[in-house]
Scaffold this motif. Structure first.
Motif, PDB file in Angstrom:
ATOM      1  N   UNK A  17       0.831  -1.205   0.000  1.00 53.72           N
ATOM      2  CA  UNK A  17       0.000   0.000   0.000  1.00 53.72           C
ATOM      3  C   UNK A  17       0.865   1.256   0.000  1.00 53.72           C
ATOM      4  N   UNK A  18       1.924   1.259   0.825  1.00 48.23           N
ATOM      5  CA  UNK A  18       2.835   2.418   0.818  1.00 48.23           C
ATOM      6  C   UNK A  18       3.510   2.566  -0.535  1.00 48.23           C
ATOM      7  N   UNK A  19       3.931   1.444  -1.114  1.00 47.30           N
ATOM      8  CA  UNK A  19       4.565   1.487  -2.430  1.00 47.30           C
ATOM      9  C   UNK A  19       3.581   2.005  -3.472  1.00 47.30           C
TER      10      UNK A  19
ATOM     11  N   UNK B  70       3.968   5.323  -5.643  1.00 46.90           N
ATOM     12  CA  UNK B  70       3.941   5.203  -7.102  1.00 46.90           C
ATOM     13  C   UNK B  70       2.847   6.091  -7.693  1.00 46.90           C
ATOM     14  N   UNK B  71       1.691   6.160  -7.026  1.00 45.97           N
ATOM     15  CA  UNK B  71       0.617   7.043  -7.492  1.00 45.97           C
ATOM     16  C   UNK B  71       1.059   8.494  -7.476  1.00 45.97           C
TER      17      UNK B  71
ATOM     18  N   UNK C 286       3.518   8.986 -10.312  1.00 44.90           N
ATOM     19  CA  UNK C 286       2.832   8.965 -11.599  1.00 44.90           C
ATOM     20  C   UNK C 286       2.026  10.241 -11.806  1.00 44.90           C
ATOM     21  N   UNK C 287       1.372  10.719 -10.756  1.00 44.41           N
ATOM     22  CA  UNK C 287       0.597  11.963 -10.875  1.00 44.41           C
ATOM     23  C   UNK C 287       1.512  13.130 -11.213  1.00 44.41           C
ATOM     24  N   UNK C 288       2.674  13.170 -10.582  1.00 47.53           N
ATOM     25  CA  UNK C 288       3.637  14.235 -10.874  1.00 47.53           C
ATOM     26  C   UNK C 288       4.115  14.136 -12.317  1.00 47.53           C
ATOM     27  N   UNK C 289       4.464  12.912 -12.749  1.00 48.14           N
ATOM     28  CA  UNK C 289       4.928  12.715 -14.128  1.00 48.14           C
ATOM     29  C   UNK C 289       3.825  13.070 -15.109  1.00 48.14           C
ATOM     30  N   UNK C 290       2.583  12.670 -14.804  1.00 41.75           N
ATOM     31  CA  UNK C 290       1.470  12.931 -15.708  1.00 41.75           C
ATOM     32  C   UNK C 290       1.245  14.431 -15.861  1.00 41.75           C
TER      33      UNK C 290
END
Length: 129
Positions: free
Chosen positions: A64-66, A70-71, A74-78
Motif C-alpha cells: 500500500x505504501x509502495x 507510485x501514485x 505517476x501523478x507528478x509525471x502525468x
C-alpha cells in the motif's frame, strides 16, 4: 517494615503489541487444568497463524505504501507530461499559423505582380494595335 506499593501500568505501546493469550475453554464438565493444557497445546499453531497473518498484513501495508508513492510519482509525471504536451501543441499551432500568414503574404505578392504583368501586356497590345 512498610513497603510502598507502586501501581504501574504498562505503556500504551506495550499493551498493543502483547501476544494474544488463549481464552479458557468453556467446555462444561472439563477441569480447568485440562482446558489449560488444550489451550497450551494449540498455542504454537495459533502463534504460527498469527505470525503468518501479521506477515501478510505487513506485506499488504508495504504494498500500500509502495502504491501510494507510485501514485504520487505517476501523478507528478502525468502533470509534467500534460504540460509539455500542451506546450508542444501551442508551439505547433503557432508555427502553423505563421506559415499560413507567410503563404498569404506570398500569395498577395504574386497576385500583385500578376496584376502588374497583366497591365503591362494589355498596354503593349494597345500600342501594337
Amino acid at each position: 517494615r512498610q513497603f510502598a506499593v507502586v501501581a504501574s501500568s504498562p505503556p500504551p505501546s506495550a499493551a498493543v503489541h502483547e501476544p494474544m493469550r488463549p481464552r479458557p475453554s468453556r467446555a462444561v464438565g472439563r477441569s480447568t487444568e485440562l482446558a489449560g493444557q488444550e489451550a497450551h497445546a494449540r498455542r504454537p499453531e495459533l502463534d504460527g497463524k498469527l505470525a503468518h497473518a501479521r506477515e501478510g498484513l505487513q506485506r499488504l501495508f508495504g504494498a500500500l505504501r509502495l502504491r501510494r508513492s507510485a501514485e504520487a510519482a505517476f501523478a507528478s509525471w502525468r502533470t509534467f507530461a500534460e504540460c509539455a504536451q500542451g506546450r508542444r501543441r501551442e508551439a505547433l499551432f503557432d508555427a502553423m499559423g505563421s506559415q499560413v500568414r507567410s503563404f498569404r503574404r506570398a500569395a498577395e505578392v504574386v497576385e500583385l505582380r500578376c496584376d502588374r504583368l497583366l497591365c503591362l501586356l494589355v498596354a503593349r497590345q494597345r500600342r501594337q494595335a
